[in-house]
Motif scaffolding. Structure first.
Motif, mmCIF file in Angstrom:
data_model
loop_
_atom_site.group_PDB
_atom_site.id
_atom_site.type_symbol
_atom_site.label_atom_id
_atom_site.label_comp_id
_atom_site.label_asym_id
_atom_site.label_seq_id
_atom_site.Cartn_x
_atom_site.Cartn_y
_atom_site.Cartn_z
ATOM 1 N N ALA A 272 -2.026 -2.287 -4.624
ATOM 2 C CA ALA A 272 -2.655 -1.072 -4.109
ATOM 3 C C ALA A 272 -2.767 -1.154 -2.577
ATOM 4 C CB ALA A 272 -4.048 -0.907 -4.717
ATOM 5 N N PRO B 245 5.329 -3.019 -3.415
ATOM 6 C CA PRO B 245 5.515 -2.712 -4.836
ATOM 7 C C PRO B 245 4.292 -2.002 -5.423
ATOM 8 C CG PRO B 245 5.856 -5.074 -4.384
ATOM 9 C CD PRO B 245 5.355 -4.451 -3.131
ATOM 10 N N SER B 246 4.538 -1.227 -6.451
ATOM 11 C CA SER B 246 3.486 -0.385 -7.028
ATOM 12 C C SER B 246 2.329 -1.178 -7.636
ATOM 13 C CB SER B 246 4.073 0.567 -8.069
ATOM 14 O OG SER B 246 4.695 -0.180 -9.103
ATOM 15 N N HIS B 247 2.537 -2.460 -7.962
ATOM 16 C CA HIS B 247 1.435 -3.243 -8.536
ATOM 17 C C HIS B 247 0.421 -3.696 -7.473
ATOM 18 C CE1 HIS B 247 4.052 -6.566 -7.273
ATOM 19 N NE2 HIS B 247 2.971 -7.334 -7.298
ATOM 20 N N PRO C 33 5.140 3.200 0.533
ATOM 21 C CA PRO C 33 5.719 3.171 -0.823
ATOM 22 C C PRO C 33 7.092 2.516 -0.888
ATOM 23 C CG PRO C 33 4.722 5.302 -0.390
ATOM 24 C CD PRO C 33 4.715 4.551 0.919
#
Length: 189
Positions: free
Chosen positions: A31, A27-29, A23
């Protein structure tokens, strides 16, 4: 469909460590999915099948395993060959020298925080912990240093969230992090 990075891993402890580390690196975009195998032979037997069977578009693979007593370059070349057979010649292959635990020994502050053992970080300047990739058995060293408190899966789960991605005491960890950043950049171009 969102991009995804799939990690094919030698063992569950690597998955636990990555669950805490990724994490802060990805980056969160993008997966992530970590698939842990039951040892290096199981990993190597399944790479081609997993890669060929993966149908989701916009996917990149990372294959990671320990060096143990093998020749790092031979191991990497073999894994790259399996990735090629799996139609994923662009897969990132990374080897933890000698074991995943060398990454932990390179960041005793993370071990101290994760395991809740005061005073471990002050050992970081000892010669063997300045470049732990050269230790014969990092897992035994870590177990001894923590008086048996470190256990592979639980310890990896507890240490992973505290690992400093900027730590450069383990060259194999540094190469892993820089390779992962390069994969992320490929998605962001």
């Amino acid at each position: 469909m969102n991009p995804i990075i799939v990690f094919l891993l030698e063992e569950p402890s690597a998955k636990e460590m990555l669950n805490g580390l990724l994490p802060r690196l990805i980056p969160s975009h993008i997966a992530t999915q970590c698939i842990a195998f039951q040892g290096k032979q199981d990993l190597e037997r399944n790479i081609v099948r997993k890669m060929r069977g993966w149908k989701a578009p916009n996917t990149l693979f990372v294959v990671m395993r320990d060096q143990d007593s093998g020749d790092c370059q031979v191991i990497k070349k073999n894994l790259q060959g399996l990735c090629f057979q799996g139609n994923r010649p662009d897969a990132l292959v990374r080897i933890a020298c000698k074991e995943l635990e060398s990454w932990y020994l390179a960041d005793l502050q993370a071990v101290e925080k994760g395991l809740g053992i005061d005073g471990l970080a002050r050992n970081q300047n000892k010669a063997k912990f300045r470049n732990p990739d050269h230790l014969g058995s990092p897992s035994k060293e870590l177990s001894a240093l923590t008086n048996g408190e470190y256990q592979k899966i639980g310890g990896s789960r507890r240490i992973g969230p505290h690992l400093n991605p900027e730590n450069q005491r383990s060259n194999s960890f540094t190469v892993f992090v820089s390779g992962l950043k390069a994969l992320v950049d490929r998605f962001d171009q």
